[in-house]
Write a protein that holds these residues in place. Structure first.
Motif, PDB file in Angstrom:
ATOM      1  N   ALA A 115      -4.343  -4.367   2.638  1.00  0.00           N
ATOM      2  CA  ALA A 115      -3.911  -3.820   3.953  1.00  0.00           C
ATOM      3  C   ALA A 115      -2.532  -3.260   4.260  1.00  0.00           C
ATOM      4  O   ALA A 115      -2.439  -2.326   5.124  1.00  0.00           O
ATOM      5  N   PHE A 116      -1.829  -3.338   3.115  1.00  0.00           N
ATOM      6  CA  PHE A 116      -0.212  -3.138   3.188  1.00  0.00           C
ATOM      7  C   PHE A 116      -0.148  -1.784   2.354  1.00  0.00           C
ATOM      8  O   PHE A 116      -0.702  -1.937   1.075  1.00  0.00           O
ATOM      9  N   HIS A 117       0.274  -0.867   2.700  1.00  0.00           N
ATOM     10  CA  HIS A 117       0.678   0.456   1.909  1.00  0.00           C
ATOM     11  C   HIS A 117       1.527  -0.016   0.571  1.00  0.00           C
ATOM     12  O   HIS A 117       2.584  -0.781   0.730  1.00  0.00           O
ATOM     13  N   PRO A 118       1.386   0.351  -0.676  1.00  0.00           N
ATOM     14  CA  PRO A 118       1.949  -0.142  -1.866  1.00  0.00           C
ATOM     15  C   PRO A 118       3.439   0.383  -1.947  1.00  0.00           C
ATOM     16  O   PRO A 118       4.356  -0.437  -2.619  1.00  0.00           O
ATOM     17  N   ASP A 119       3.877   1.677  -1.381  1.00  0.00           N
ATOM     18  CA  ASP A 119       4.979   2.113  -1.285  1.00  0.00           C
ATOM     19  C   ASP A 119       5.899   1.552  -0.362  1.00  0.00           C
ATOM     20  O   ASP A 119       7.097   1.447  -0.218  1.00  0.00           O
ATOM     21  N   THR A 120       5.365   1.967   0.976  1.00  0.00           N
ATOM     22  CA  THR A 120       6.175   1.634   2.354  1.00  0.00           C
ATOM     23  C   THR A 120       6.063   0.218   2.806  1.00  0.00           C
ATOM     24  O   THR A 120       6.762  -0.234   3.566  1.00  0.00           O
ATOM     25  N   GLY A 121       4.961  -0.571   2.553  1.00  0.00           N
ATOM     26  CA  GLY A 121       4.959  -1.971   3.020  1.00  0.00           C
ATOM     27  C   GLY A 121       4.183  -2.097   4.283  1.00  0.00           C
ATOM     28  O   GLY A 121       3.955  -2.940   4.957  1.00  0.00           O
ATOM     29  N   GLU A 122       3.989  -0.782   4.866  1.00  0.00           N
ATOM     30  CA  GLU A 122       3.531  -0.813   6.260  1.00  0.00           C
ATOM     31  C   GLU A 122       1.998  -0.900   6.355  1.00  0.00           C
ATOM     32  O   GLU A 122       1.061  -0.933   5.272  1.00  0.00           O
ATOM     33  N   LYS A 123       1.513  -1.721   7.340  1.00  0.00           N
ATOM     34  CA  LYS A 123      -0.019  -2.054   7.502  1.00  0.00           C
ATOM     35  C   LYS A 123      -0.746  -0.923   7.518  1.00  0.00           C
ATOM     36  O   LYS A 123      -0.420   0.149   8.492  1.00  0.00           O
ATOM     37  N   MET A 124      -1.772  -0.439   6.938  1.00  0.00           N
ATOM     38  CA  MET A 124      -2.453   0.747   6.844  1.00  0.00           C
ATOM     39  C   MET A 124      -3.562   0.652   8.011  1.00  0.00           C
ATOM     40  O   MET A 124      -4.011  -0.380   8.453  1.00  0.00           O
ATOM     41  N   ILE A 125      -3.950   1.945   8.539  1.00  0.00           N
ATOM     42  CA  ILE A 125      -5.066   1.987   9.450  1.00  0.00           C
ATOM     43  C   ILE A 125      -6.165   1.356   9.006  1.00  0.00           C
ATOM     44  O   ILE A 125      -6.748   1.752   7.740  1.00  0.00           O
ATOM     45  N   LEU A 126      -6.733   0.804   9.838  1.00  0.00           N
ATOM     46  CA  LEU A 126      -8.061  -0.129   9.160  1.00  0.00           C
ATOM     47  C   LEU A 126      -9.192   0.743   8.523  1.00  0.00           C
ATOM     48  O   LEU A 126      -9.467   0.463   7.546  1.00  0.00           O
ATOM     49  N   ILE A 127      -9.490   1.524   9.129  1.00  0.00           N
ATOM     50  CA  ILE A 127     -10.655   2.466   8.579  1.00  0.00           C
ATOM     51  C   ILE A 127     -10.440   3.225   7.115  1.00  0.00           C
ATOM     52  O   ILE A 127     -11.003   3.902   6.698  1.00  0.00           O
ATOM     53  N   GLY A 128      -8.836   3.370   7.055  1.00  0.00           N
ATOM     54  CA  GLY A 128      -8.552   4.135   5.983  1.00  0.00           C
ATOM     55  C   GLY A 128      -8.267   3.255   4.764  1.00  0.00           C
ATOM     56  O   GLY A 128      -7.821   3.738   3.671  1.00  0.00           O
ATOM     57  N   ARG A 129      -8.474   1.706   4.736  1.00  0.00           N
ATOM     58  CA  ARG A 129      -8.227   1.084   3.973  1.00  0.00           C
ATOM     59  C   ARG A 129      -9.412   1.015   2.543  1.00  0.00           C
ATOM     60  O   ARG A 129     -10.552   1.358   3.265  1.00  0.00           O
ATOM     61  N   MET A 130      -9.304   0.468   1.595  1.00  0.00           N
ATOM     62  CA  MET A 130     -10.296   0.557   0.486  1.00  0.00           C
ATOM     63  C   MET A 130     -11.336  -0.217   0.855  1.00  0.00           C
ATOM     64  O   MET A 130     -12.729  -0.085   0.456  1.00  0.00           O
ATOM     65  N   SER A 131     -10.954  -1.355   1.623  1.00  0.00           N
ATOM     66  CA  SER A 131     -12.084  -2.350   1.726  1.00  0.00           C
ATOM     67  C   SER A 131     -12.836  -1.823   3.060  1.00  0.00           C
ATOM     68  O   SER A 131     -14.214  -2.413   3.263  1.00  0.00           O
ATOM     69  N   ALA A 132     -12.577  -0.816   3.868  1.00  0.00           N
ATOM     70  CA  ALA A 132     -13.390  -0.223   4.696  1.00  0.00           C
ATOM     71  C   ALA A 132     -14.325   1.027   4.160  1.00  0.00           C
ATOM     72  O   ALA A 132     -15.247   1.391   4.795  1.00  0.00           O
ATOM     73  N   GLN A 133     -14.342   1.144   2.898  1.00  0.00           N
ATOM     74  CA  GLN A 133     -14.981   2.552   2.132  1.00  0.00           C
ATOM     75  C   GLN A 133     -16.523   2.176   2.383  1.00  0.00           C
ATOM     76  O   GLN A 133     -17.307   3.230   2.930  1.00  0.00           O
TER      77      GLN A 133
END
Length: 359
Positions: A115-133
């Motif tokens: 859920a969190f970007h590895p570089d920025t630490g920000e919570k990623m957009i839900l549909i953009g996460r790998m778990s939403a693929q």
């Protein structure tokens, strides 16, 4: 069309609910209140920056990506995500909560990474996460393969697909070299144009052939779009290179040749990832549509196709991500001459360099 779309969305939701219910007792879901599975003090030197499984083997990489792409992660609450982030951050700072086990630590690490970007630490957009693929692609791909006969349908669903790809690529962008608005826009327009042109052109060519062949037009369009979209989204890497390191992670420089190999591997993985879900269902649907059931209930075609695509993607997504090591390597002699000379001067015994291929 709207009735079918409504049914497809419901099928997707029910699919996720079923997966969550079946796995309700799975030890993967992070719950700080669940019973402990290990005893004793947790060692402070577990390397949670790297995957849990051996990445030099296909089985290890597959295990890693089955966890990364697990669609159950999108069902986790904000509280569970924040608990996971706290566990990971505290452990990295040397703070270990009493009773924390190694299984819980790894579980928290993968929930956090989902859920969190590895570089920025920000919570990623839900549909953009790998778990939403899986849930997103099964819906979009199923619709592309159902509504492929008319030009408006082709235009709409190819646009939806490339819009989703743009969100995924933006969400998983590199924090060190973020995409500019112009680069993102160029990739988006080019990929959409390429996919639509391929689909419409092949549709025109297949009007006088078997309907089964026409069902493969969406796959050809998706393959063409991947060949356009991914290199454009990563064009900066092709210009300035990507970081290459030795086996211990010491940075040696940037290589455009390494970027070419990385992008080629990702394109191959993405095309093969789409292949089972777009190649197997057409044969099944072509047979089913000749049966009395679908002739009587034609509106069931879209939900059935979405379900078939989803079943294929559950396995194809992690397995194809695992085809190539995330930490890929290449011979020093395959690098640019200037970088070769620099490495030979500093590390004369070094024979291979390593780099992150991306996803």
């Amino acid at each position: 069309m709207y009735i079918n779309l409504y049914l497809e969305i419901n099928v997707t939701i029910e699919f996720l609910k079923c997966v969550a219910i079946v796995n309700l007792n799975s030890t993967y879901l992070f719950d700080p209140l669940e019973s402990r599975t290990m005893s004793g003090e947790l060692p402070p030197n577990i390397n949670i920056k790297e995957p849990r499984w051996d990445q030099s083997t296909f089985a290890g990489r597959a295990s890693h990506f089955f966890t990364v792409t697990d669609p159950r992660n999108i069902l986790l609450t904000n509280e569970q995500l924040e608990n996971a982030r706290k566990v990971v951050h505290d452990y990295r700072q040397g703070v270990i909560p009493p009773g924390l086990t190694e299984n819980e630590l790894w579980r928290a690490k993968y929930v956090y990474d989902s859920a969190f970007h590895p570089d920025t630490g920000e919570k990623m957009i839900l549909i953009g996460r790998m778990s939403a693929q899986v849930p997103m692609n099964m819906t979009i791909t199923g619709c592309m393969m159902t509504f492929y006969r008319t030009t408006p349908a082709v235009l709409f669903w190819q646009w939806i697909n490339q819009s989703f790809n743009a969100v995924v690529n933006y969400t998983n962008r590199s924090g060190d070299a973020p995409l500019t608005v112009n680069e993102l826009g160029t990739a988006y327009v080019s990929a959409t144009t390429g996919a639509v042109a391929t689909a419409l052109g092949l549709n025109a060519l297949t009007k006088h052939v078997s309907p089964l062949i026409g069902r493969f037009v969406p796959f050809a369009a998706v393959a063409a779009a991947n060949c356009i979209n991914i290199p454009l989204m990563r064009q900066r890497e092709l210009k300035v290179g990507i970081p290459v390191t030795d086996e211990n992670g010491n940075r040696l420089g940037e290589s455009a040749n390494a970027a070419k190999q990385a992008i080629t591997q990702v394109v191959v993985s993405r095309i093969l990832m789409a292949a089972p879900g777009m190649a197997i269902p057409p044969f099944i649907m072509n047979t089913l549509e000749k049966k009395a059931f679908l002739k009587r209930f034609p509106w069931m075609s879209a939900p059935i196709q979405v379900g078939l695509v989803g079943f294929c993607l559950v396995f194809a997504t992690p397995l194809c991500c695992a085809l190539f090591p995330q930490k890929s390597s290449m011979s020093v002699t395959s690098l640019e001459l200037e970088l070769q000379a620099k490495i030979q001067e500093t590390y004369p015994e070094l024979r291979r360099v390593y780099f992150n291929k991306g996803l």
